[in-house]
Design an enzyme around this catalytic site. Structure first.
Site, PDB file in Angstrom:
ATOM      1  N   HIS A  47       0.375  -6.663  -5.686  1.00 63.60           N
ATOM      2  CA  HIS A  47      -0.076  -5.578  -4.815  1.00 63.60           C
ATOM      3  C   HIS A  47       0.999  -5.312  -3.773  1.00 63.60           C
ATOM      4  O   HIS A  47       1.813  -6.190  -3.450  1.00 63.60           O
ATOM      5  CB  HIS A  47      -1.371  -5.970  -4.119  1.00 63.60           C
ATOM      6  CG  HIS A  47      -2.556  -6.063  -5.032  1.00 63.60           C
ATOM      7  ND1 HIS A  47      -3.842  -6.067  -4.567  1.00 63.60           N
ATOM      8  CD2 HIS A  47      -2.646  -6.144  -6.377  1.00 63.60           C
ATOM      9  CE1 HIS A  47      -4.674  -6.149  -5.574  1.00 63.60           C
ATOM     10  NE2 HIS A  47      -3.972  -6.214  -6.697  1.00 63.60           N
ATOM     11  N   GLU A  49       0.896  -5.093  -0.548  1.00 63.95           N
ATOM     12  CA  GLU A  49       0.843  -6.005   0.608  1.00 63.95           C
ATOM     13  C   GLU A  49       1.412  -7.375   0.245  1.00 63.95           C
ATOM     14  O   GLU A  49       2.152  -7.974   1.032  1.00 63.95           O
ATOM     15  CB  GLU A  49      -0.600  -6.164   1.108  1.00 63.95           C
ATOM     16  CG  GLU A  49      -1.249  -4.877   1.550  1.00 63.95           C
ATOM     17  CD  GLU A  49      -2.025  -4.170   0.444  1.00 63.95           C
ATOM     18  OE1 GLU A  49      -2.890  -3.346   0.788  1.00 63.95           O
ATOM     19  OE2 GLU A  49      -1.770  -4.418  -0.764  1.00 63.95           O
ATOM     20  N   CYS A  76      -7.252  -5.384  -0.173  1.00 60.09           N
ATOM     21  CA  CYS A  76      -8.320  -6.045  -0.924  1.00 60.09           C
ATOM     22  C   CYS A  76      -8.506  -7.456  -0.353  1.00 60.09           C
ATOM     23  O   CYS A  76      -7.705  -7.904   0.479  1.00 60.09           O
ATOM     24  CB  CYS A  76      -7.949  -6.090  -2.400  1.00 60.09           C
ATOM     25  SG  CYS A  76      -6.635  -7.275  -2.795  1.00 60.09           S
ATOM     26  N   CYS A  79      -5.295  -9.597  -0.584  1.00 58.79           N
ATOM     27  CA  CYS A  79      -4.230  -9.197   0.339  1.00 58.79           C
ATOM     28  C   CYS A  79      -4.628  -9.441   1.793  1.00 58.79           C
ATOM     29  O   CYS A  79      -3.784  -9.831   2.610  1.00 58.79           O
ATOM     30  CB  CYS A  79      -3.874  -7.737   0.108  1.00 58.79           C
ATOM     31  SG  CYS A  79      -3.138  -7.448  -1.520  1.00 58.79           S
TER      32      CYS A  79
END
Length: 143
Positions: A47, A49, A76, A79
């Site tokens: 992801h 992040e 999410c 993250c």
């Protein structure tokens, strides 16, 4: 000023042809950006992040203090947890988990749930540059 950092997240997402981009800024004003590359890498952990935090930890010159994270989408749970463990103090995002769920499957646990359970205070704010972030998601689903 924080709109500039979110704009950098939008731009890195556009360049990578993904709706997910992130910017990490420290107390000294050092800036790193990264995009989501889950599809290209076939790695569900990649992801935006996570990628920008990974860059920070790999960059010896990047100081891990006074961290602010900017993301085109609300982090999410994975993250958000990584941000807490990395020492991020402030998190800003464009679209909420609920809004992203209209475009992608999401765990519906909000980042604030994670941040409120952290052992130290973490601040967060959503809706930053919402329209440009929304456009990323809309454009991505229409390609």
């Amino acid at each position: 000023m924080f709109e500039n950092f979110m704009q950098a997240a939008v731009e890195v997402a556009q360049e990578a042809r993904t709706p997910f981009g992130a910017t990490l800024v420290n107390a000294d004003g050092q800036v790193l950006t990264a995009a989501n590359d889950v599809g290209k890498s076939a790695n569900a952990l990649r992801h935006a992040e996570m990628n920008v935090l990974h860059l920070a930890f790999q960059s010896p010159e990047f100081k891990m203090k006074g961290l602010s994270l900017y993301s085109t989408g609300e982090p999410c749970p994975m993250c958000a947890g990584a941000a807490a463990w990395a020492g991020v103090e402030k998190v800003y995002w464009g679209l909420s988990i609920a809004e992203i769920s209209q475009y992608f499957k999401q765990l519906t646990v909000t980042s604030s749930t994670i941040f409120e359970s952290a052992w130290r205070p973490m601040k967060s704010q959503g809706g930053i540059l919402r329209e440009p972030c929304l456009k990323l998601f809309e454009d991505f689903t229409h390609d």
